[in-house]
Design a protein around this motif. Structure first.
Motif, PDB file in Angstrom:
ATOM      1  N   LEU A   1       0.853  -1.192   0.000  1.00 30.97           N
ATOM      2  CA  LEU A   1       0.000   0.000   0.000  1.00 30.97           C
ATOM      3  C   LEU A   1       0.888   1.241   0.000  1.00 30.97           C
ATOM      4  O   LEU A   1       2.011   1.218   0.503  1.00 30.97           O
ATOM      5  N   GLY A   2       0.369   2.319  -0.542  1.00 31.74           N
ATOM      6  CA  GLY A   2       1.107   3.580  -0.543  1.00 31.74           C
ATOM      7  C   GLY A   2       0.160   4.737  -0.720  1.00 31.74           C
ATOM      8  O   GLY A   2      -1.055   4.563  -0.847  1.00 31.74           O
ATOM      9  N   SER A   3       0.697   5.930  -0.745  1.00 28.67           N
ATOM     10  CA  SER A   3      -0.127   7.119  -0.945  1.00 28.67           C
ATOM     11  C   SER A   3      -0.452   7.276  -2.428  1.00 28.67           C
ATOM     12  O   SER A   3       0.179   6.656  -3.284  1.00 28.67           O
ATOM     13  N   ARG A   4      -1.415   8.130  -2.739  1.00 30.11           N
ATOM     14  CA  ARG A   4      -1.723   8.418  -4.148  1.00 30.11           C
ATOM     15  C   ARG A   4      -0.498   9.001  -4.844  1.00 30.11           C
ATOM     16  O   ARG A   4      -0.288   8.787  -6.026  1.00 30.11           O
ATOM     17  N   GLN A   5       0.294   9.785  -4.098  1.00 29.52           N
ATOM     18  CA  GLN A   5       1.481  10.393  -4.678  1.00 29.52           C
ATOM     19  C   GLN A   5       2.428   9.337  -5.241  1.00 29.52           C
ATOM     20  O   GLN A   5       3.091   9.556  -6.245  1.00 29.52           O
ATOM     21  N   ASN A   6       2.480   8.174  -4.606  1.00 29.33           N
ATOM     22  CA  ASN A   6       3.357   7.094  -5.063  1.00 29.33           C
ATOM     23  C   ASN A   6       2.693   6.147  -6.046  1.00 29.33           C
ATOM     24  O   ASN A   6       3.373   5.500  -6.830  1.00 29.33           O
ATOM     25  N   LEU A   7       1.362   6.029  -5.996  1.00 31.29           N
ATOM     26  CA  LEU A   7       0.681   4.985  -6.767  1.00 31.29           C
ATOM     27  C   LEU A   7      -0.160   5.498  -7.933  1.00 31.29           C
ATOM     28  O   LEU A   7      -0.544   4.718  -8.795  1.00 31.29           O
ATOM     29  N   CYS A   8      -0.470   6.781  -7.963  1.00 33.46           N
ATOM     30  CA  CYS A   8      -1.343   7.299  -9.031  1.00 33.46           C
ATOM     31  C   CYS A   8      -0.670   7.153 -10.394  1.00 33.46           C
ATOM     32  O   CYS A   8       0.514   7.461 -10.561  1.00 33.46           O
ATOM     33  N   VAL A   9      -1.437   6.681 -11.391  1.00 31.79           N
ATOM     34  CA  VAL A   9      -0.911   6.529 -12.752  1.00 31.79           C
ATOM     35  C   VAL A   9      -1.598   7.476 -13.733  1.00 31.79           C
ATOM     36  O   VAL A   9      -1.358   7.412 -14.936  1.00 31.79           O
ATOM     37  N   ASN A  10      -2.471   8.347 -13.205  1.00 33.72           N
ATOM     38  CA  ASN A  10      -3.140   9.350 -14.035  1.00 33.72           C
ATOM     39  C   ASN A  10      -2.244  10.579 -14.095  1.00 33.72           C
ATOM     40  O   ASN A  10      -2.111  11.312 -13.119  1.00 33.72           O
ATOM     41  N   GLU A  11      -1.608  10.799 -15.248  1.00 33.27           N
ATOM     42  CA  GLU A  11      -0.611  11.873 -15.357  1.00 33.27           C
ATOM     43  C   GLU A  11      -1.207  13.243 -15.081  1.00 33.27           C
ATOM     44  O   GLU A  11      -0.541  14.122 -14.532  1.00 33.27           O
ATOM     45  N   GLU A  12      -2.469  13.445 -15.455  1.00 30.98           N
ATOM     46  CA  GLU A  12      -3.122  14.739 -15.207  1.00 30.98           C
ATOM     47  C   GLU A  12      -3.160  15.037 -13.710  1.00 30.98           C
ATOM     48  O   GLU A  12      -2.953  16.174 -13.277  1.00 30.98           O
ATOM     49  N   VAL A  13      -3.423  14.015 -12.922  1.00 33.89           N
ATOM     50  CA  VAL A  13      -3.501  14.187 -11.463  1.00 33.89           C
ATOM     51  C   VAL A  13      -2.104  14.250 -10.859  1.00 33.89           C
ATOM     52  O   VAL A  13      -1.836  15.071  -9.973  1.00 33.89           O
ATOM     53  N   ARG A  14      -1.195  13.419 -11.324  1.00 32.39           N
ATOM     54  CA  ARG A  14       0.179  13.397 -10.793  1.00 32.39           C
ATOM     55  C   ARG A  14       0.856  14.746 -10.932  1.00 32.39           C
ATOM     56  O   ARG A  14       1.663  15.144 -10.093  1.00 32.39           O
ATOM     57  N   ARG A  15       0.530  15.460 -12.001  1.00 27.30           N
ATOM     58  CA  ARG A  15       1.166  16.754 -12.261  1.00 27.30           C
ATOM     59  C   ARG A  15       0.861  17.791 -11.184  1.00 27.30           C
ATOM     60  O   ARG A  15       1.566  18.797 -11.077  1.00 27.30           O
TER      61      ARG A  15
ATOM     62  N   LYS B   1      -4.273  -0.546 -17.241  1.00 27.46           N
ATOM     63  CA  LYS B   1      -5.190   0.618 -17.232  1.00 27.46           C
ATOM     64  C   LYS B   1      -6.088   0.584 -15.994  1.00 27.46           C
ATOM     65  O   LYS B   1      -7.283   0.851 -16.069  1.00 27.46           O
ATOM     66  N   ALA B   2      -5.490   0.210 -14.872  1.00 28.41           N
ATOM     67  CA  ALA B   2      -6.234   0.113 -13.617  1.00 28.41           C
ATOM     68  C   ALA B   2      -5.503   0.901 -12.545  1.00 28.41           C
ATOM     69  O   ALA B   2      -4.279   1.002 -12.551  1.00 28.41           O
ATOM     70  N   CYS B   3      -6.266   1.468 -11.604  1.00 28.63           N
ATOM     71  CA  CYS B   3      -5.698   2.295 -10.555  1.00 28.63           C
ATOM     72  C   CYS B   3      -4.996   1.423  -9.505  1.00 28.63           C
ATOM     73  O   CYS B   3      -5.662   0.648  -8.805  1.00 28.63           O
ATOM     74  N   PRO B   4      -3.666   1.535  -9.343  1.00 32.81           N
ATOM     75  CA  PRO B   4      -2.965   0.734  -8.335  1.00 32.81           C
ATOM     76  C   PRO B   4      -3.357   1.124  -6.907  1.00 32.81           C
ATOM     77  O   PRO B   4      -3.327   0.288  -6.008  1.00 32.81           O
ATOM     78  N   TYR B   5      -3.728   2.398  -6.710  1.00 36.01           N
ATOM     79  CA  TYR B   5      -4.072   2.872  -5.360  1.00 36.01           C
ATOM     80  C   TYR B   5      -5.290   2.134  -4.831  1.00 36.01           C
ATOM     81  O   TYR B   5      -5.288   1.605  -3.723  1.00 36.01           O
TER      82      TYR B   5
END
Length: 918
Positions: free
Chosen positions: A269-283, A355-359
């Motif tokens: 498990l991790g935070s969204r900051q580490n696991l998010c794969v949506n580049e729009e959100v990561r930015r 194409k699935a959310c790891p978080y």
């Protein structure tokens, strides 16, 4: 060496070794015992101390204990934890399976098991039979569910065609979506209406949705309520926590290499900051912004159905949804995670591929997982724990790298806001309310007005006015004042506001996210409070937002302790996000915390801080619910803080606590710890606040280093109590010429204050040592001047030539003039009993000092063949109360040297012998 690993410290406290652990098992509520195996599965032949560690760990888990385990760095602690804990889990699951099979067999006549003392009456018999039937039915259901799950995972593990079929289906769906999107774009370009829709959409996303009810408990998830997986029962599992994601990744790699690597269902498990794969959100960068944007996109997806149903009644407004939040694909990712051990990086790669959310996909895997690996902030913060779907009832928790556990809990649940943040948030929220007043529902307006009132009163408590520039408002009475929570609320005239409801409103309405979007769009230069150069990429933000993200977030991982490098890299965010953390902190019980007014030159520079005094209140639920809790680390001494401040205050029965400390794998002759009481000119070494600034003390320190650098090869790391003192001594040596004498033998490096410069200094330090060892000559290596509690006193590996000697200058006692520390000391003296005749506040000061010392001197000796000397420069280290707080494996080999001559001779002999043996 064997005697160092007997764990006899543990035997003194918790109940005397294995015998104590077995007897302790009878006290824990009906916990069933499993016999420890004679040998543990291990990737190689374990050291004797590893065997002892695993035996003690197995016993503690089986007896339902709370254990404090110490195993020095280089002794294979991670593998011992893995193999000891997973051996217990394997045996316990097998025992449960056998019991279930026994119960599920056709029932024999009950005559054999009847009570020979006499038959119970018919009512008792009926109740007993019903309970028995209910238990059997429940076991049958569990058995069927488990069998179904295991069969499905086994099928996935072996059926490669199934994987590729799912992947092919995903590709087809992606292509269909792409074509659909192209057709929509073509239609929208037909006239001006498309542009109008886009403008409406952008404006609409800034407006708060109707807030339904304060008592609404349904969390928006976008999942079907009747899905079986939501009801999936949590199997017995181990939650393994550590401090950073890199430490967790290292642990997962150890699991992969272990004998349990193939058969263990592990999820990271991790935070969204580490696991998010949506580049729009990561930015977005900042953790809180990522959290809020993610939750908003989920909410949009949930509301999409109702929008479609009402399409004929009103014009539908398009809302952005996350393409990775696909339940079907997240189920596929969950199954992939459970069939093969993956670390965070592999999980993110899998998320991008599927194409699935790891978080969220990783969270879906929690119920069926046997080992859950997570940052310990995620486990220690209850709202985050609940949001992640973590259930601790009857589970095992192992907290590794736990030497600063008390500080971490305190930090997670403390919060600070500046006058600038309060004024800035008030200005932003007022403008937001005025712009959308006619479009906001009554309940939204009510809560916004309450938040504005709170901000206004908080600024008034700092002596300011929210309607004036905080940077221009001088504070009449500077200084620090502490108040109880109730006194603060009463004096600020906010005691009539229900902070629990305000906190819940902030969480559910996503107001800080809406406000951030509003500021990004409409903020102007006049709104600026402080500019952060790192955020010039986002032009609309830097005029509004503050540089430091503080306080815990709502669902994601709370902020890391300030000692972590990640804290310095957090990007700016809306000040309201930080203020929400402060409001949440104010909901603690009155006796457990204090509000600190720190009034500086201006209102903008002043701040309000919530200080948690009793971290045990937030740890109590963990130890109450779990079957067993293990607190582990390389250096846990002194353990009194853990036992008294954390465990006993959390209501843990002292009989349930067990301690285990093992020796090191290095031979005794590979380490030389010395306590030096006087220098070359017979100056007594006592670095108190009164004496350490004296020229003769600084001169004596320089002479000691000059002498030691003459006989010690490679790298020498010298720790000072503070940056200020290190700078003062360095300047004095420059004036007296001592620095040039030192430089003739070793090149001198200084620890930088800025975290981003540490790596470069370490690289140059290592290069210099390597160059000197290869070329020979007069220069024998390098001297690194470091600071206790700085960047190099924790987590840095000074193995082999990088750290042939660690020197500790003085005793790094904390600043007892600090108002926060004084309040903590007062609180301890009021709430804790005296220990061995000493006041609890005095014990705290000594323990804080020795924890820092132990962490620093633990930087050397990192593996079995390593060797190093440790020199403690202060005669006070020889005092029994202090001496006994050194790590056992160091304490056993430490020599006290009243005179410098004998110490110097011992060091020269030690290092000369080691060089000849190489």
């Amino acid at each position: 060496m064997e005697s160092g690993g007997t764990g006899n410290t543990g035997m003194e406290s918790g109940g005397t070794g294995n015998t104590g652990m077995e007897s302790g098992g009878t006290e824990s509520s009906g916990l069933e015992s499993v016999a420890a195996p004679g040998r543990f599965p291990f990737p190689y032949t374990p050291y004797g101390i590893q065997e002892q560690f695993m035996q003690a760990l197995y016993g503690a888990l089986d007896a339902g204990r709370v254990g404090i385990f110490e195993s020095p760095t280089g002794t294979g602690k991670s593998l011992s934890l893995i193999c000891g804990a997973l051996s217990w889990l394997r045996d316990w699951q097998e025992k449960r399976r056998q019991e279930e099979e026994q119960l599920l067999r056709p029932q024999r006549a009950r005559a054999d098991s009847a009570d020979t003392a006499g038959q119970p009456d018919w009512v008792t018999a009926f109740v007993q039979e019903k309970q028995e039937r209910d238990r059997v039915d429940r076991l049958k259901e569990e058995h069927i569910r488990r069998k179904k799950r295991e069969d499905a995972l086994e099928k996935i593990r072996h059926n490669v065609q199934l994987k590729y079929a799912a992947k092919r289906k995903r590709c087809e769906e992606d292509e269909a979506k792409r074509l659909l999107q192209l057709s929509k774009e073509a239609l929208s370009q037909g006239g001006g209406e498309g542009v109008l829709d886009q403008l409406d959409h952008n404006e609409e996303e800034l407006i708060l949705a109707e807030y339904e009810s304060d008592d609404e408990k349904k969390v928006v998830s976008g999942l079907e309520d009747d899905d079986d997986d939501l009801e999936e029962e949590h199997v017995t599992k181990i939650y393994y926590c550590s401090r950073t994601h890199s430490q967790l990744s290292q642990f997962v790699r150890e699991v992969q290499k272990s004998p349990f690597g193939k058969d263990t269902r592990l999820v990271s498990l991790g935070s969204r900051q580490n696991l998010c794969v949506n580049e729009e959100v990561r930015r977005l960068g900042a953790l809180q912004l990522i959290n809020d944007r993610c939750m908003e996109m989920q909410k949009n997806k949930h509301e999409k159905k109702s929008d479609e149903e009402n399409e004929g009644k009103k014009r539908r407004v398009s809302r952005t949804v996350c393409p990775f939040y696909s339940y079907e694909q997240m189920q596929f990712l969950r199954d992939e995670v459970l069939v093969e051990v993956k670390d965070i990086e592999q999980l993110v790669s899998l998320g991008r591929e599927t194409k699935a959310c790891p978080y969220y996909g990783s969270r879906f895997a929690i119920p069926a997982a046997q080992l859950v690996v997570l940052p310990y902030q995620m486990l220690l913060h209850e709202p985050t724990r609940n949001a992640a779907g973590i259930k601790l009832k009857d589970q095992i928790v192992i907290i590794d790298e736990a030497h600063n556990l008390i500080d971490t809990i305190t930090c997670i649940h403390s919060a600070e806001v500046s006058g600038s943040q309060l004024c800035c948030a008030h200005s932003q929220l007022s403008q937001y309310m005025e712009r959308y007043r006619k479009r906001l529902k009554a309940k939204n307006l009510m809560y916004i007005k309450q938040i504005l009132y709170l901000l206004e009163r908080f600024v008034a408590m700092l002596g300011g006015n929210v309607n004036q520039n905080p940077g221009c408002q001088a504070v009449s009475q500077t200084g620090t004042v502490l108040k109880t929570i109730n006194d603060f609320l009463f004096q600020s005239q906010t005691d009539n506001i229900n902070l629990f409801k305000v906190q819940r409103y902030c969480e559910k309405s996503l107001i800080s996210r809406k406000l951030f979007g509003f500021v990004e769009r409409y903020g102007g230069p006049a709104s600026a409070v402080k500019i952060n150069k790192e955020n010039q990429k986002v032009a609309g933000l830097q005029n509004f937002l503050l540089t430091l993200q503080q306080g815990s977030d709502k669902e994601g991982t709370p902020q890391s302790p300030p000692v972590e490098a990640e804290h310095d890299q957090l990007r700016t965010a809306s000040p309201l996000m930080q203020i929400e953390g402060f409001l949440s902190a104010l909901t603690n019980a009155n006796q457990d915390g204090r509000v600190i007014f720190n009034r500086q030159g201006t209102v903008g520079q002043s701040s309000l801080k919530f200080l948690l005094l009793n971290p045990a209140v937030h740890f109590a639920k963990v130890v109450e619910e779990c079957r067993a809790v293990i607190i582990a680390g390389g250096t846990m001494q002194p353990v009194a803080d853990f036992r008294e401040q954390l465990l006993c205050c959390a209501g843990v029965d002292p009989a349930r606590i067990v301690e285990f400390s093992c020796g090191h794998v290095i031979p005794p002759e590979n380490i030389l710890p010395l306590i030096l009481c006087s220098g070359p000119s017979n100056q007594e070494l006592e670095f108190t606040y009164q004496t350490r600034d004296l020229p003769q003390m600084m001169d004596e320190t320089g002479r000691i280093l000059c002498n030691l650098c003459n006989v010690i090869p490679g790298g020498v790391v010298c720790f000072f109590p503070s940056y200020e003192y290190e700078k003062q001594v360095y300047g004095h040596w420059e004036k007296t010429g001592l620095l040039s004498r030192l430089s003739a033998k070793k090149k001198i490096f200084q620890e930088p204050k800025k975290a981003n410069q540490v790596e470069q200094v370490l690289v140059e330090y290592a290069k210099c040592i390597k160059r000197c060892s290869q070329t020979g000559g007069q220069m024998t290596g390098a001297l690194l001047l470091s600071v206790v509690g700085g960047k190099m006193s924790e987590g840095i590996n000074f193995s082999d030539d990088l750290g042939r000697c660690v020197i500790m200058v003085g005793m790094p006692y904390p600043n007892i003039r600090s108002p926060e520390l004084q309040e903590k000391m007062t609180w301890l003296d009021k709430t804790m009993p005296r220990a061995g005749g000493q006041a609890p506040s005095r014990v705290l000061i000594e323990n804080l000092c020795m924890k820092a010392v132990n962490q620093s001197i633990g930087r050397a000796i990192r593996h079995q063949q390593d060797f190093a000397s440790i020199v403690l420069l202060d005669h006070r280290y020889a005092r029994p109360a202090i001496f006994n707080k050194l790590p056992q494996w160091i304490r056993e080999r430490t020599q006290v040297k009243p005179a410098f001559g004998s110490a110097f001779a011992e060091l020269r002999k030690f290092h000369r012998g080691k060089l000849e043996a190489l």
